[in-house]
Motif scaffolding. Sequence first.
Motif, PDB file in Angstrom:
ATOM      1  N   TYR A   1       0.814  -1.218   0.000  1.00 11.74           N
ATOM      2  CA  TYR A   1       0.000   0.000   0.000  1.00 11.74           C
ATOM      3  C   TYR A   1       0.854   1.277   0.000  1.00 11.74           C
ATOM      4  O   TYR A   1       0.329   2.379   0.101  1.00 11.74           O
ATOM      5  CB  TYR A   1      -0.918   0.012   1.226  1.00 11.74           C
ATOM      6  CG  TYR A   1      -1.829  -1.182   1.300  1.00 11.74           C
ATOM      7  CD1 TYR A   1      -2.889  -1.325   0.416  1.00 11.74           C
ATOM      8  CD2 TYR A   1      -1.612  -2.179   2.253  1.00 11.74           C
ATOM      9  CE1 TYR A   1      -3.729  -2.432   0.484  1.00 11.74           C
ATOM     10  CE2 TYR A   1      -2.446  -3.284   2.329  1.00 11.74           C
ATOM     11  CZ  TYR A   1      -3.500  -3.403   1.433  1.00 11.74           C
ATOM     12  OH  TYR A   1      -4.330  -4.494   1.496  1.00 11.74           O
TER      13      TYR A   1
ATOM     14  N   THR B   1      -4.387   4.784  -5.205  1.00  8.55           N
ATOM     15  CA  THR B   1      -5.001   3.539  -5.665  1.00  8.55           C
ATOM     16  C   THR B   1      -4.925   3.488  -7.187  1.00  8.55           C
ATOM     17  O   THR B   1      -4.727   4.512  -7.840  1.00  8.55           O
ATOM     18  CB  THR B   1      -6.475   3.458  -5.224  1.00  8.55           C
ATOM     19  OG1 THR B   1      -7.175   4.600  -5.731  1.00  8.55           O
ATOM     20  CG2 THR B   1      -6.594   3.397  -3.710  1.00  8.55           C
TER      21      THR B   1
ATOM     22  N   TYR C   1      -4.040   5.283  -0.088  1.00 11.32           N
ATOM     23  CA  TYR C   1      -4.024   4.361   1.042  1.00 11.32           C
ATOM     24  C   TYR C   1      -3.510   5.133   2.260  1.00 11.32           C
ATOM     25  O   TYR C   1      -2.598   5.949   2.153  1.00 11.32           O
ATOM     26  CB  TYR C   1      -3.118   3.163   0.768  1.00 11.32           C
ATOM     27  CG  TYR C   1      -3.608   2.279  -0.348  1.00 11.32           C
ATOM     28  CD1 TYR C   1      -4.734   1.471  -0.176  1.00 11.32           C
ATOM     29  CD2 TYR C   1      -2.958   2.256  -1.578  1.00 11.32           C
ATOM     30  CE1 TYR C   1      -5.190   0.655  -1.212  1.00 11.32           C
ATOM     31  CE2 TYR C   1      -3.409   1.442  -2.614  1.00 11.32           C
ATOM     32  CZ  TYR C   1      -4.531   0.654  -2.419  1.00 11.32           C
ATOM     33  OH  TYR C   1      -4.984  -0.149  -3.432  1.00 11.32           O
TER      34      TYR C   1
END
Length: 191
Positions: A75, A102, A109
């Motif tokens: 992430y 994303t 994130y």
Amino acid sequence: DKVFAGVEPAQLEELTVTSTGGEVTSLKKSADKWQIVKPIETTAADSDVAVVTSAIGQMEINRVVDEKPADLKAYGLEPPRLAVEFKASDGKTGKVFIGDKTQTAGNLYAKKSDEPRVFLVSDYLEGSLNKTTFELRDKAIVKLERDKVDSLELNDGGKVMQFTKSGSDWSIAKPIAAGADFSAVDGVVGR
């Protein structure tokens, strides 16, 4: 849901901002004025700091993507791309890490330092939180109290205009004596 429920921007009195370039800036509020305390000691630009504090107060969780992530690197959170930490006047503290965007645009994130879950926040927050020391410092060349300015001279390549203020009225002194538009002259003083 708010990332930091019950935290109001006006309550914040300490901030640490770690930008995407790795620069760490620590700030403290004293008598309603923000000061940078690290890496240098200088006055902060209250308007730029207000962008950060507002973002902290308004940050919302768009969606939780992983309650117990096995790998934060996936992430962009190990290490995080940027981080913001705060302390409020009521003793509340918080720290949020911001990771990658994303694949579908519009979200980033994120994770709080004291919780394992990874969630999504709006990507416009990056512009509000990703601030360097230079961006957060007061960049005014001259400090002046506008209401105490009672004369002004503009020189444009030898063409000189002089203005004087009496009470709350501005007038032109050069090249001719005449009344002046208060808001126009006061706007120049402000700039």
